[in-house]
Design an enzyme around this catalytic site. Sequence first.
Site, PDB file in Angstrom:
ATOM      1  N   HIS A 191       0.801  -1.226   0.000  1.00  0.00           N
ATOM      2  CA  HIS A 191       0.000   0.000   0.000  1.00  0.00           C
ATOM      3  C   HIS A 191       0.832   1.273   0.000  1.00  0.00           C
ATOM      4  O   HIS A 191       0.394   2.310  -0.482  1.00  0.00           O
ATOM      5  CB  HIS A 191      -1.041  -0.033   1.124  1.00  0.00           C
ATOM      6  CG  HIS A 191      -2.176  -0.938   0.773  1.00  0.00           C
ATOM      7  ND1 HIS A 191      -2.314  -2.200   1.297  1.00  0.00           N
ATOM      8  CD2 HIS A 191      -3.157  -0.797  -0.137  1.00  0.00           C
ATOM      9  CE1 HIS A 191      -3.362  -2.776   0.737  1.00  0.00           C
ATOM     10  NE2 HIS A 191      -3.895  -1.952  -0.120  1.00  0.00           N
ATOM     11  N   ARG A 298     -10.961   3.460  -1.489  1.00  0.00           N
ATOM     12  CA  ARG A 298     -10.527   2.607  -0.369  1.00  0.00           C
ATOM     13  C   ARG A 298     -10.882   3.304   0.941  1.00  0.00           C
ATOM     14  O   ARG A 298     -10.133   4.150   1.419  1.00  0.00           O
ATOM     15  CB  ARG A 298      -9.009   2.392  -0.415  1.00  0.00           C
ATOM     16  CG  ARG A 298      -8.505   1.472  -1.502  1.00  0.00           C
ATOM     17  CD  ARG A 298      -7.002   1.253  -1.341  1.00  0.00           C
ATOM     18  NE  ARG A 298      -6.505   0.163  -2.146  1.00  0.00           N
ATOM     19  CZ  ARG A 298      -5.980   0.310  -3.373  1.00  0.00           C
ATOM     20  NH1 ARG A 298      -5.895   1.509  -3.921  1.00  0.00           N
ATOM     21  NH2 ARG A 298      -5.526  -0.740  -4.040  1.00  0.00           N
ATOM     22  N   ARG A 334     -15.724   1.045  -1.752  1.00  0.00           N
ATOM     23  CA  ARG A 334     -15.505  -0.275  -1.162  1.00  0.00           C
ATOM     24  C   ARG A 334     -15.675  -0.180   0.344  1.00  0.00           C
ATOM     25  O   ARG A 334     -15.124   0.722   0.976  1.00  0.00           O
ATOM     26  CB  ARG A 334     -14.090  -0.731  -1.495  1.00  0.00           C
ATOM     27  CG  ARG A 334     -13.742  -2.046  -0.825  1.00  0.00           C
ATOM     28  CD  ARG A 334     -12.408  -2.526  -1.283  1.00  0.00           C
ATOM     29  NE  ARG A 334     -11.314  -1.857  -0.610  1.00  0.00           N
ATOM     30  CZ  ARG A 334     -10.023  -2.113  -0.863  1.00  0.00           C
ATOM     31  NH1 ARG A 334      -9.699  -2.992  -1.796  1.00  0.00           N
ATOM     32  NH2 ARG A 334      -9.075  -1.497  -0.216  1.00  0.00           N
ATOM     33  N   GLU A 435     -11.070 -11.027  -5.713  1.00  0.00           N
ATOM     34  CA  GLU A 435      -9.648 -11.037  -5.341  1.00  0.00           C
ATOM     35  C   GLU A 435      -9.260 -12.340  -4.660  1.00  0.00           C
ATOM     36  O   GLU A 435      -8.109 -12.540  -4.290  1.00  0.00           O
ATOM     37  CB  GLU A 435      -9.296  -9.813  -4.496  1.00  0.00           C
ATOM     38  CG  GLU A 435     -10.218  -9.554  -3.329  1.00  0.00           C
ATOM     39  CD  GLU A 435      -9.947  -8.203  -2.648  1.00  0.00           C
ATOM     40  OE1 GLU A 435      -8.887  -7.608  -2.868  1.00  0.00           O
ATOM     41  OE2 GLU A 435     -10.819  -7.775  -1.869  1.00  0.00           O
ATOM     42  N   ASN A 458      -4.281  -7.203  -7.141  1.00  0.00           N
ATOM     43  CA  ASN A 458      -3.202  -7.132  -6.149  1.00  0.00           C
ATOM     44  C   ASN A 458      -3.271  -8.347  -5.233  1.00  0.00           C
ATOM     45  O   ASN A 458      -2.265  -8.976  -4.913  1.00  0.00           O
ATOM     46  CB  ASN A 458      -3.313  -5.870  -5.300  1.00  0.00           C
ATOM     47  CG  ASN A 458      -3.315  -4.616  -6.145  1.00  0.00           C
ATOM     48  OD1 ASN A 458      -2.936  -4.667  -7.303  1.00  0.00           O
ATOM     49  ND2 ASN A 458      -3.739  -3.510  -5.575  1.00  0.00           N
ATOM     50  N   ASP A 459      -4.496  -8.648  -4.809  1.00  0.00           N
ATOM     51  CA  ASP A 459      -4.672  -9.827  -3.958  1.00  0.00           C
ATOM     52  C   ASP A 459      -4.872 -11.099  -4.769  1.00  0.00           C
ATOM     53  O   ASP A 459      -4.341 -12.147  -4.422  1.00  0.00           O
ATOM     54  CB  ASP A 459      -5.869  -9.619  -3.016  1.00  0.00           C
ATOM     55  CG  ASP A 459      -5.479  -8.760  -1.814  1.00  0.00           C
ATOM     56  OD1 ASP A 459      -4.411  -9.010  -1.230  1.00  0.00           O
ATOM     57  OD2 ASP A 459      -6.233  -7.840  -1.469  1.00  0.00           O
ATOM     58  N   ARG A 469       2.318 -10.380  -1.611  1.00  0.00           N
ATOM     59  CA  ARG A 469       2.497  -9.164  -2.403  1.00  0.00           C
ATOM     60  C   ARG A 469       3.477  -8.188  -1.764  1.00  0.00           C
ATOM     61  O   ARG A 469       3.931  -7.243  -2.401  1.00  0.00           O
ATOM     62  CB  ARG A 469       1.144  -8.474  -2.633  1.00  0.00           C
ATOM     63  CG  ARG A 469       0.481  -7.972  -1.368  1.00  0.00           C
ATOM     64  CD  ARG A 469      -0.970  -7.609  -1.584  1.00  0.00           C
ATOM     65  NE  ARG A 469      -1.175  -6.195  -1.860  1.00  0.00           N
ATOM     66  CZ  ARG A 469      -2.378  -5.609  -1.865  1.00  0.00           C
ATOM     67  NH1 ARG A 469      -3.473  -6.333  -1.632  1.00  0.00           N
ATOM     68  NH2 ARG A 469      -2.502  -4.344  -2.115  1.00  0.00           N
ATOM     69  N   CYS A 506      -9.721  -3.115 -10.505  1.00  0.00           N
ATOM     70  CA  CYS A 506      -9.199  -1.986  -9.725  1.00  0.00           C
ATOM     71  C   CYS A 506      -7.852  -2.321  -9.105  1.00  0.00           C
ATOM     72  O   CYS A 506      -7.302  -1.532  -8.349  1.00  0.00           O
ATOM     73  CB  CYS A 506     -10.201  -1.541  -8.674  1.00  0.00           C
ATOM     74  SG  CYS A 506     -10.641  -2.838  -7.520  1.00  0.00           S
TER      75      CYS A 506
HETATM   76  C1  PEP Z   1      -6.642  -5.530  -4.883  1.00  0.00           C
HETATM   77  O1  PEP Z   1      -6.482  -6.423  -4.065  1.00  0.00           O
HETATM   78  O2  PEP Z   1      -6.346  -5.628  -6.080  1.00  0.00           O
HETATM   79  C2  PEP Z   1      -7.195  -4.227  -4.455  1.00  0.00           C
HETATM   80  C3  PEP Z   1      -7.510  -3.303  -5.331  1.00  0.00           C
HETATM   81  O3  PEP Z   1      -7.339  -4.015  -3.128  1.00  0.00           O
HETATM   82  P1  PEP Z   1      -6.165  -3.635  -2.115  1.00  0.00           P
HETATM   83  O4  PEP Z   1      -4.953  -3.298  -2.922  1.00  0.00           O
HETATM   84  O5  PEP Z   1      -6.650  -2.467  -1.325  1.00  0.00           O
HETATM   85  O6  PEP Z   1      -6.015  -4.869  -1.307  1.00  0.00           O
HETATM   86 MG    MG Z   2      -7.367  -6.330  -2.121  1.00  0.00          MG
END
Ligand code: PEP
Ligand code: MG
Length: 575
Positions: A191, A298, A334, A435, A458-459, A469, A506
């Site tokens: 993040h 977020r 979200r 995700e 991302n997840d 990650r 996203c």
């Molecule tokens: C993701 O997991 O791709 C996502 C957009 O959420 P975050 O990065 O906040 O976990």
């Molecule tokens: Mg996520």
Amino acid sequence: MVEMLKGIAASDGVAVAKAYLLVEPDLSFSKVTVEDIEAEFARLDDALAQSKAELQQIRDKAASTLGEKEAQVFDAHLMVLSDPEMIGQIKDSIKTNKVNAEAALKEVTDMFITLFEGMEGNAYMQERAADIRDVTKRVLAHLLNVVLPSPAMINEEVIVVAHDLTPSDTAQLDRKYVKAFITNIGGRTSHSAIMARSLEIPAVVGTESITSKVKAGELLAVNGLTGEAIVDPTAEQQAEFIKAGEAYAAQKAEWEKLKNAQTVTADGKHFELAANIGTPKDLKGVHANGAEAVGLYRTEFLYMDSPDFPSEEDQFQAYKAVLEGMEGKPVVVRTMDIGGDKELPYLDLPHEMNPFLGYRALRISLSELGDAMFRTQLRALLRASAYGTLRVMFPMVATLKEFRAAKQMFEEEKAKLVAEGVAVSDSIQVGIMIEIPAAAVLADKFAKEVDFFSIGTNDLIQYTMAADRMSEKVSYLYQPYNPSILRLIKNVIDAAHAEGKWAGMCGEMAGDQTAVPLLVGMGLDEFSMSATSVLKTRSLMKRLDSAKMQELADRALNDCDTMEEVVELINEYVK
Ligand code: PEP
Ligand code: MG
């Protein structure tokens, strides 16, 4: 000595500046016997006074840059510094045990910390323990004449060097002075990296060793486009970095021309280009980069930036501000995704071995601990829905049962508000993030019940590849273009379309210039990314032919065995 390093390119841009080391200083000391008690009292009083002055300065800075509410955490620290009982006990210990101020301070504060931390389930006292720990560090630093680094104290142009940066450290970085940051650990989708992109601070993460390679004040060159960094660069190397920075600025100026343009491919197919935000303040970047919607808000930063649970009214104001600011364009909000690498000091979460696989996001919202928190958020969202085009999205959905439970709570709160006579939009779409691989595989079933999907790569990638990650050690397995990931994504898009629903993305992959041609070919409807990636993606899409990209996607999905083959194929199709 010139030292070259290679890390992970995390946020575009180039900088050359002095290093500011944001690392834990050595605060070790020896316990010694003292004779002059008065002199020891004076040392303690001096350290307390200096700590107070410093904290007051940090507090004022936080109030002006982050807001009065965020600054309140420092009030709690200032209170600890003025606590007569604690200071009295420290002085008693100096006098009766004839020990130095450092030893007495540590002994007394440790006792309070142990006492407060032992009050399990009492989040308030746990927080006081954390405050005392922080303040003790500051006073000890003054006693030892050691400088305690703090992002809020930076007042000249620097590159921040750290082992890691938490999202809250990153939020405190002032763009005016922080020209770039570079860390030992972290990946492109941690993040702090995501925030660096929205703050437009160039960043390199995952260098493994930068903190041991550079000294405070030494010159550093960082290239967030390539992941390269040089400690103590020669004049020639500095000039090269500066030139790369200028070339990037010139390219950005070209992209800027597309700010008000439509997002269409060379053959005229439209795709929605949306931006990800963390706070209402980020809307400035959304507009500056000509995004057509907000594809991910977020909301957890609302919770993290607040000293306690944000009230329904505070949340309502934030959501309303975003919806109004977007003037009717869609806003996907979200529900809170606390857990993983995002902690709340006032929410007593259990310590877990694998927080990314644990008690997180919707799992908290659907549990007893999160019930009131979740309902408050839903009510605030429902009330705000009257001010724009709201879409509500649940994070970390693994099963249909979870979605149904969350949706039911949403309907219950909606019915209550309507009965109270509150204006609520009757066209709020309710969707989920995809995700977790289980949901991606079962997308056909989900598609019958949700209004939309937004793929959180991302997840999704970390869970599918079993590669954290946040870990630079396994970043080679973090493969957005792996055929397995592509097949999951295609499955999700097709499942949505079969039910007449839309599918967006996203996760950071949506703005990844190598992935965009594939996603266009797979028919993804909406791309949501860091606002700063919107214009370069619009520029790329203008050059793509959608039929050709479809052929590319088909070949990648069916003919390729490895990520490398997919990348080669993309390069063949997109020159
Ligand atoms: C993701 O997991 O791709 C996502 C957009 O959420 P975050 O990065 O906040 O976990
Ligand atoms: Mg996520």
